[in-house]
Design a protein around this motif. Structure first.
Motif, PDB file in Angstrom:
ATOM      1  N   MET A   1       0.887  -1.289   0.023  1.00 32.57           N
ATOM      2  CA  MET A   1      -0.141   0.138  -0.116  1.00 32.57           C
ATOM      3  C   MET A   1       1.007   1.184   0.193  1.00 32.57           C
ATOM      4  SD  MET A   1      -3.036   1.261   0.153  1.00 32.57           S
ATOM      5  CE  MET A   1      -3.573   2.893   0.461  1.00 32.57           C
ATOM      6  N   PHE A   2       0.432   2.166  -0.782  1.00 32.16           N
ATOM      7  CA  PHE A   2       1.348   3.446  -0.978  1.00 32.16           C
ATOM      8  C   PHE A   2       0.315   4.483  -0.515  1.00 32.16           C
ATOM      9  CE2 PHE A   2       4.001   6.542  -2.895  1.00 32.16           C
ATOM     10  CZ  PHE A   2       5.187   6.164  -2.486  1.00 32.16           C
ATOM     11  N   LEU A   3       0.609   5.389   0.476  1.00 30.54           N
ATOM     12  CA  LEU A   3      -0.236   6.464   1.020  1.00 30.54           C
ATOM     13  C   LEU A   3       0.155   7.595   0.303  1.00 30.54           C
ATOM     14  CD1 LEU A   3      -0.637   5.896   4.873  1.00 30.54           C
ATOM     15  CD2 LEU A   3      -2.115   5.558   3.276  1.00 30.54           C
ATOM     16  N   ILE A  14      -8.829  17.382  -7.480  1.00 28.13           N
ATOM     17  CA  ILE A  14      -7.766  17.490  -6.616  1.00 28.13           C
ATOM     18  C   ILE A  14      -6.794  18.305  -6.843  1.00 28.13           C
ATOM     19  CG2 ILE A  14      -5.760  15.971  -6.113  1.00 28.13           C
ATOM     20  CD1 ILE A  14      -7.500  13.522  -6.881  1.00 28.13           C
ATOM     21  N   ILE A  15      -6.509  19.410  -5.841  1.00 29.14           N
ATOM     22  CA  ILE A  15      -5.614  20.438  -5.928  1.00 29.14           C
ATOM     23  C   ILE A  15      -4.167  20.315  -5.245  1.00 29.14           C
ATOM     24  CG2 ILE A  15      -7.640  22.058  -6.303  1.00 29.14           C
ATOM     25  CD1 ILE A  15      -7.246  22.815  -3.366  1.00 29.14           C
ATOM     26  N   ALA A  16      -4.102  19.211  -4.609  1.00 30.52           N
ATOM     27  CA  ALA A  16      -2.910  18.743  -4.350  1.00 30.52           C
ATOM     28  C   ALA A  16      -2.598  17.467  -3.943  1.00 30.52           C
ATOM     29  CB  ALA A  16      -2.468  19.554  -3.245  1.00 30.52           C
ATOM     30  N   VAL A  17      -1.501  16.883  -4.389  1.00 26.81           N
ATOM     31  CA  VAL A  17      -1.337  15.529  -3.798  1.00 26.81           C
ATOM     32  C   VAL A  17       0.324  15.236  -3.584  1.00 26.81           C
ATOM     33  CG1 VAL A  17      -0.945  14.686  -6.409  1.00 26.81           C
ATOM     34  CG2 VAL A  17      -1.666  13.252  -4.627  1.00 26.81           C
ATOM     35  N   ASN A  18       0.633  14.494  -2.579  1.00 27.29           N
ATOM     36  CA  ASN A  18       1.902  14.231  -2.156  1.00 27.29           C
ATOM     37  C   ASN A  18       1.882  12.803  -2.091  1.00 27.29           C
ATOM     38  OD1 ASN A  18       4.436  13.664  -0.720  1.00 27.29           O
ATOM     39  ND2 ASN A  18       4.276  15.550   0.559  1.00 27.29           N
ATOM     40  N   ALA A  19       2.692  12.297  -3.062  1.00 26.64           N
ATOM     41  CA  ALA A  19       2.922  10.874  -2.964  1.00 26.64           C
ATOM     42  C   ALA A  19       4.315  10.193  -2.767  1.00 26.64           C
ATOM     43  CB  ALA A  19       2.513  10.066  -4.464  1.00 26.64           C
ATOM     44  N   GLN A  20       5.008  10.837  -1.773  1.00 26.01           N
ATOM     45  CA  GLN A  20       6.247  10.727  -1.599  1.00 26.01           C
ATOM     46  C   GLN A  20       6.411   9.599  -0.343  1.00 26.01           C
ATOM     47  OE1 GLN A  20       7.826  14.408  -0.851  1.00 26.01           O
ATOM     48  NE2 GLN A  20       8.159  15.068  -2.881  1.00 26.01           N
ATOM     49  N   HIS A  21       5.573   9.242   0.243  1.00 22.73           N
ATOM     50  CA  HIS A  21       5.748   8.477   1.581  1.00 22.73           C
ATOM     51  C   HIS A  21       5.156   6.924   1.159  1.00 22.73           C
ATOM     52  CE1 HIS A  21       7.016  12.197   3.829  1.00 22.73           C
ATOM     53  NE2 HIS A  21       6.076  12.593   3.023  1.00 22.73           N
ATOM     54  N   GLY A  22       5.736   6.085   1.822  1.00 28.21           N
ATOM     55  CA  GLY A  22       5.097   4.523   1.675  1.00 28.21           C
ATOM     56  C   GLY A  22       4.021   4.551   2.687  1.00 28.21           C
TER      57      GLY A  22
END
Length: 174
Positions: A1-3, A14-22
């Motif tokens: 799973m990737f949060l 969607i105006i912001a997304v941060n997909a840098q964390h496991g």
């Protein structure tokens, strides 16, 4: 799973997304590390007190990030605040449910079997495609609903965030 950390508006965009964390990172950790939080904090320090994000109780209360009151008594201004807050949060949850309805790879049950960098690219691409589908009025899929985990977090800014929230309640909910 990737949060990932996601922010949307009332139109489900969607105006912001941060997909840098496991997947093991807590929402509050992702928020604290986000550039958006740093930007809002800087705006607040420069005197901008005109806008806030809202989030569930998994996030820390801050002067620029409002969370619900825990256990307000029925009929109080705090309970009315929570009722409106819940309606606004429902829009957020609907956005994420629609997003996951279009892109099943984002659901909790499957796992993106890619490196964290590649998974982040996939999540960001899904956010862009979600916004494009909204823009071009593609029929919405059935939203996917997941169990929400709410954790009250103490942190820097809670006292000032509580003061801001306490000032908002008499202005709009009495």
């Amino acid at each position: 799973m990737f949060l990932s950390f996601k922010v949307c508006d009332y139109d489900l965009k969607i105006i912001a997304v941060n997909a840098q964390h496991g997947g093991r990172a807590h929402d509050a950790h992702i928020w604290r590390a986000s550039g958006l939080r740093q930007h809002l904090q800087e705006c607040h320090q420069q005197g901008d007190r005109s806008s806030w994000l809202i989030g569930d109780s998994a996030y820390p209360l801050e002067p620029w990030f409002m969370t619900p009151f825990i256990g307000p008594h029925e009929g109080t201004p705090e309970a009315r605040y929570n009722a409106r807050f819940t309606r606004a949060r429902a829009c957020v949850e609907r956005c994420f449910g629609v997003w996951k309805g279009w892109f099943r790879c984002l659901r909790r049950d499957p796992t993106l079997h890619y490196s964290p960098e590649r998974a982040g690219v996939i999540i960001n691409a899904c956010a862009v495609l979600h916004n494009m589908a909204l823009h071009y009025r593609v029929d919405l899929p059935e939203p996917h609903v997941e169990d929400q985990v709410n954790v009250v977090m103490d942190g820097a800014g809670v006292g000032e965030g509580n003061a801001v929230r306490r000032r908002l309640v008499p202005l709009h909910f009495t």
